[in-house]
Design an enzyme around this catalytic site. Structure first.
Site, PDB file in Angstrom:
ATOM      1  N   ASP A 127      20.912   6.904   5.143  1.00  0.00           N
ATOM      2  CA  ASP A 127      21.522   5.841   4.380  1.00  0.00           C
ATOM      3  C   ASP A 127      20.409   5.216   3.527  1.00  0.00           C
ATOM      4  OD1 ASP A 127      23.420   3.699   3.705  1.00  0.00           O
ATOM      5  OD2 ASP A 127      22.198   2.465   5.034  1.00  0.00           O
ATOM      6  N   ASP A 184      20.382   1.461   1.690  1.00  0.00           N
ATOM      7  CA  ASP A 184      20.146   0.026   1.860  1.00  0.00           C
ATOM      8  C   ASP A 184      20.027  -0.350   3.332  1.00  0.00           C
ATOM      9  OD1 ASP A 184      20.581  -1.075  -1.010  1.00  0.00           O
ATOM     10  OD2 ASP A 184      22.256   0.272  -0.688  1.00  0.00           O
ATOM     11  N   LYS A 213      32.277   4.969   4.105  1.00  0.00           N
ATOM     12  CA  LYS A 213      31.969   4.704   5.503  1.00  0.00           C
ATOM     13  C   LYS A 213      32.841   3.551   6.001  1.00  0.00           C
ATOM     14  CE  LYS A 213      27.122   5.890   4.518  1.00  0.00           C
ATOM     15  NZ  LYS A 213      25.742   5.385   4.430  1.00  0.00           N
TER      16      LYS A 213
END
Length: 226
Positions: free
Chosen positions: A21, A23, A146
């Site tokens: 991922d 951030d 997600k």
């Protein structure tokens, strides 16, 4: 000073590839994101402090759509927020050790899977001093974000490996659930957590105390820094 063993738990397995991922996992964009989203939430009359934790790790359009706001076009609102985030990257920095960790990996064996649109992902990576990877899955590449596993399944496909052979690096519940649903193992990054996530997954606070290891057969693993 090395961190206590309790702060680091590493998988004993080896993997065909790593999926990250963005951030909160390889860079910290919380200040920027919360400034922009906070202004939007205040405009909408929300309790800003209560709202902000709900938007991390998901596509902007998914966050807004889930609110079911009458008379609001989620796509238009998400586009406005995106423009604000692209223009405001002040305070975007790498997670400690992330640049060195990523640079030690074979470029064909890792990818970024982010809920951010491609334009924002490129801007934030540049602001954090992280080179754009060879492979990246962004918001435009999936139809459902997600915690749906679509992004991690697609990331695995682009690297030519099965999700079951992948270690996913995540920092929020939606992403952790996406990795689990894809059938991958999950490593939780705790660097930006203000509240601990209860998890049985492996975890590290950042990358300063760990290094990637590449075995003779090309498999990837993580070891504590000597």
């Amino acid at each position: 000073m090395p961190l206590p063993a309790a702060d680091i738990s590493l998988p004993e397995k080896t993997y065909a590839a790593f999926l990250f991922d963005m951030d909160g996992t390889i860079l910290n964009s919380i200040e920027s994101a919360e400034r922009v989203w906070g202004r939007w939430a205040a405009k909408m009359g929300f309790d800003v402090e209560a709202f902000l934790p709900t938007m991390h790790g998901k596509r902007g359009i998914d966050t807004i759509s889930a609110l079911n706001l009458p008379g609001i076009d989620p796509a238009a609102e998400a586009e406005g927020i995106l423009r604000g985030e692209i223009e405001d990257v002040e305070g975007v920095v790498p997670i400690p050790g992330a640049v060195e960790f990523l640079s030690a990996l074979p470029p064909e064996r890792w990818a970024i899977v982010t809920s951010s649109p491609i334009e924002l992902a490129k801007v934030r990576l540049a602001a954090a001093g992280i080179p754009q990877p060879r492979y990246m899955v962004t918001a435009e590449d999936v139809t459902v974000g997600k915690p749906n596993p679509q992004g991690y399944i697609l990331g695995s496909e682009r690297l030519g490996v099965s999700p079951s052979e992948v270690l996913v690096f995540e920092d929020v519940l939606a992403g952790i659930q996406a990795g689990e649903a894809a059938g991958a193992d999950v490593m939780v990054i705790t660097a930006t957590h203000s509240h601990p996530i209860e998890t049985g997954h492996s975890k590290i606070p950042g990358y300063l105390d760990v290094v990637p290891h590449i075995s003779q057969d090309g498999r990837l693993s993580i070891r504590r820094r000597a």
